[in-house]
Design an enzyme around this catalytic site. Structure first.
Site, PDB file in Angstrom:
ATOM      1  N   GLY A  55      -5.741  11.376   1.192  1.00 33.07           N
ATOM      2  CA  GLY A  55      -6.167  12.042  -0.030  1.00 33.07           C
ATOM      3  C   GLY A  55      -6.793  11.094  -1.032  1.00 33.07           C
ATOM      4  N   LYS A 102      -7.974  -0.679   3.487  1.00 34.95           N
ATOM      5  CA  LYS A 102      -7.867   0.619   2.805  1.00 34.95           C
ATOM      6  C   LYS A 102      -8.830   0.601   1.622  1.00 34.95           C
ATOM      7  CE  LYS A 102      -3.993   2.915   2.265  1.00 34.95           C
ATOM      8  NZ  LYS A 102      -2.683   3.390   1.799  1.00 34.95           N
ATOM      9  N   ASP A 113       7.498   8.369  -0.190  1.00 31.46           N
ATOM     10  CA  ASP A 113       6.724   9.159   0.772  1.00 31.46           C
ATOM     11  C   ASP A 113       7.138   8.793   2.197  1.00 31.46           C
ATOM     12  OD1 ASP A 113       4.910  11.082   1.526  1.00 31.46           O
ATOM     13  OD2 ASP A 113       3.192   9.734   1.517  1.00 31.46           O
ATOM     14  N   ALA A 161      -7.577   7.498  -0.143  1.00 27.99           N
ATOM     15  CA  ALA A 161      -8.335   6.399   0.439  1.00 27.99           C
ATOM     16  C   ALA A 161      -8.586   6.617   1.920  1.00 27.99           C
ATOM     17  CB  ALA A 161      -7.572   5.091   0.223  1.00 27.99           C
ATOM     18  N   ASN A 162      -9.581   5.884   2.432  1.00 25.36           N
ATOM     19  CA  ASN A 162      -9.848   5.837   3.872  1.00 25.36           C
ATOM     20  C   ASN A 162      -9.437   4.467   4.392  1.00 25.36           C
ATOM     21  OD1 ASN A 162     -11.016   8.421   3.873  1.00 25.36           O
ATOM     22  ND2 ASN A 162     -13.002   7.585   3.290  1.00 25.36           N
ATOM     23  N   VAL A 163      -8.989   4.420   5.652  1.00 29.28           N
ATOM     24  CA  VAL A 163      -8.538   3.167   6.245  1.00 29.28           C
ATOM     25  C   VAL A 163      -9.456   2.812   7.416  1.00 29.28           C
ATOM     26  CG1 VAL A 163      -6.607   1.920   7.291  1.00 29.28           C
ATOM     27  CG2 VAL A 163      -6.160   3.694   5.587  1.00 29.28           C
TER      28      VAL A 163
END
Length: 579
Positions: free
Chosen positions: A22, A41, A135, A24-26
């Site tokens: 939601g 990230k 989380d 960031a992209n890795v």
């Protein structure tokens, strides 16, 4: 989206996308300085201009970089490059715990205990640093082939010693593992992570989450209101001592949970001992429905008592006041009698109607074939409405649930809606030959498939020199439908490296040495007199041209030198320069 081959901070070369979130992209990247694989990230571009998200992203870097533990993913670098906010971290090769549970279903007791002990050790270290993960879920837990567990994604970790964050942070954790206090907006403590651990342990032992629902709100409400299903009813192999750990960790009232994760770890270490075989089911000291602050209630009661004590003494009641009070009592008594008589009359009129329709218990038809379930419900006098619903857990044409739910009492003749499985949501496999293997892998993984890329030998590997990542074959045929969690292998060409013809092309010794260094070879040089070529030219080689190159092998070359003018020199033996 960051393109393949792009450099972050002139150092980290992006290879492929390996995860989307939601915030960031890795990406999998190569550290061009240290020569190692890393995970990068990068904050999503649409959020990079939002100061709130940038601060949250930077807080993740600050929280996670302060932790050093073998079961927590290590942070190497953080920064900002051309508007891209990034975190560079340890790259873990392995499966997520979610993938393992999907593949295996129920984990064994020793395996579950081993994973739980590693997780509790890691969280104890984080809690010692005043950091709550908030989380904990199987998607954020990586398991290496060696069995080593790594917790990832401290993206919503909260610093306990920061009062402002404690008050303003919103509930962001995955709803299937969300503690009741977070669901109700009351903030988090270290016992919130313990609750998530309890739900995680439930899933490992049963193969499924305890609470299901059609929306996040419905699931959150179940965490707050519904009792935890019995682990032992789902998996009878589980002893009571182990179920007690799950019940205590996932207690709705934080006061009933373990004080900290170390106390939970101590319980886990002994739960399979013989001395605990006949352990009784745990009972709680505090009510599970009570989330209030008892200290506040006590203070209010004390204040009321104090106020009562401060009131002046009650004066003596006169005779007239006594008569007036008696008359009021008579009036109230007469009113109550009239009300009771009126209520009785209404009940006598309505009772025949109320008794005309009998309440019937809705039977449990979970897992039953739809035709049999309909037959059973009709026999009980219900009307039927059947609807299909996708499910990863229930096989096709078997009942998932009913509405109203099982064991509820409803009027005979009521409509019961049966939800039965249409099977998992399936992906139709296409012909992926000629596509980029890593881009195709990313697309299929977003659909829930498990994708592996493997090399496959080809006859003419040289023709694929500029297309090393091209899919040349696949393990699943076009048109096949796969459910979430199933596997597919994409094959890419295995590019063979062969020795060049250094003799024909008249390579120099220096060029041959550079070649060996590039491919990790040892070189052995022998000199031989030859005036037909320039001095220092390769005139012989072994292995020969066209043979496959293998790393760390010894490559032998014969190099020309000028013929000697003296007999002593001419008769001298060949000289090895070394390996």
């Amino acid at each position: 989206m960051i393109a393949k081959g792009q450099l972050i901070n002139d150092r980290y070369e992006i290879e492929k996308l390996i995860g989307e979130g939601g915030m960031a992209n890795v990406y999998l990247a190569s550290d061009t300085i240290l020569g190692r694989k890393v995970a990068v990230k990068v904050l999503r571009g649409d959020l990079a201009g939002d100061e709130k998200f940038v601060r949250r992203f930077q807080r993740e870097a600050l929280s996670a970089s302060s932790l050093s533990h073998p079961n927590i993913v290590e942070i190497y670098d953080v920064g900002e490059d051309d508007g891209n906010f990034y975190i560079v971290m340890e790259y873990i090769e392995g499966k997520t715990l979610k993938q393992l549970i999907k593949k295996r279903g129920v984990l064994s007791l020793p395996e579950t205990m081993d994973i739980m002990l590693q997780l509790s050790d890691a969280l104890a270290s984080a809690h010692d640093s005043y950091i709550i993960h908030r989380d904990i879920k199987p998607q954020n837990i990586m398991i290496k082939e060696s069995g080593l567990v790594k917790i990832t994604d401290f993206g919503i970790a909260m610093a306990l010693n920061n009062a402002q964050l404690t008050q303003t942070n919103s509930v962001m954790g995955s709803v299937h593992y969300l503690p009741p206090e977070q669901a109700s907006g009351k903030g988090s403590t270290i016992r919130s992570d313990i609750y998530s651990l309890g739900i995680l342990m439930f899933e490992m032992l049963t193969g499924k989450c305890p609470f299901k629902g059609d929306s996040a709100v419905e699931i959150a409400l179940k965490h707050m209101k519904e009792p935890l299903p019995s682990v032992r009813e789902i998996n009878p192999v589980v002893p009571q001592s182990v179920e007690n750990i799950v019940l205590k960790a996932a207690a709705k009232n934080p006061k009933n949970r373990y004080r900290d994760v170390r106390e939970m770890a101590d319980d886990i270490e002994t739960c399979l001992d013989e001395s605990r075989e006949k352990e009784e089911k745990i009972t709680f000291r505090y009510p599970e429905s009570d989330f209030s602050n008892n200290d506040t209630i006590t203070n209010v009661k004390k204040e009321n008592i104090k106020n009562e004590a401060a009131k002046p003494a009650i004066k003596q009641i006169t005779e007239e006041e006594k008569i007036e009070k008696s008359n009021k009592k008579k009036i109230v008594l007469i009113s109550v009698i009239i009300g009771v008589l009126a209520l009785a009359l209404v009940l006598l009129m309505l009772l025949p109607k109320l008794m005309s329709s009998k309440d019937v218990e809705v039977p449990d038809v979970y897992g039953m074939e739809i035709s049999k379930a309909e037959k059973m419900l009709k026999k009980e006098g219900f009307k039927i409405d059947s609807k299909k619903k996708t499910s990863d857990e229930v096989d096709e044409d078997l009942v998932i649930e009913t509405e109203p739910k099982k064991n509820r009492y409803v009027k005979k003749g009521s409509v019961i809606t049966i939800y039965y499985s249409s099977g998992s949501k399936k992906t139709t496999i296409e012909n992926y030959k000629g596509t980029n293997a890593y881009e195709t892998k990313a697309k299929l993984e977003l659909l829930g498939l498990v994708v592996t890329i493997e090399e496959k030998e080809v006859e003419d590997s040289a023709s694929y020199k500029d297309n090393k990542q091209q899919v040349i074959d696949q393990s699943i045929k076009e048109g096949t439908k796969l459910a979430s969690g199933q596997n597919i292998i994409l094959y890419i060409p295995k590019i063979l490296t062969v020795y060049p013809d250094m003799v024909t092309d008249k390579w120099t010794l220096e060029r041959a040495k550079e070649y060996c260094e590039k491919y990790g070879l040892s070189i052995k040089v022998t000199y031989q007199a030859d005036d037909s070529v320039d001095e220092g030219t390769v005139i012989g080689q072994s292995p020969k041209a066209g043979d496959e190159v293998f790393e760390n092998e010894t490559f032998k070359v014969v190099v020309s030198e000028k013929p000697q003018t003296t007999t002593t020199k001419a008769d001298a033996p060949n000289v090895d320069e070394g390996e």
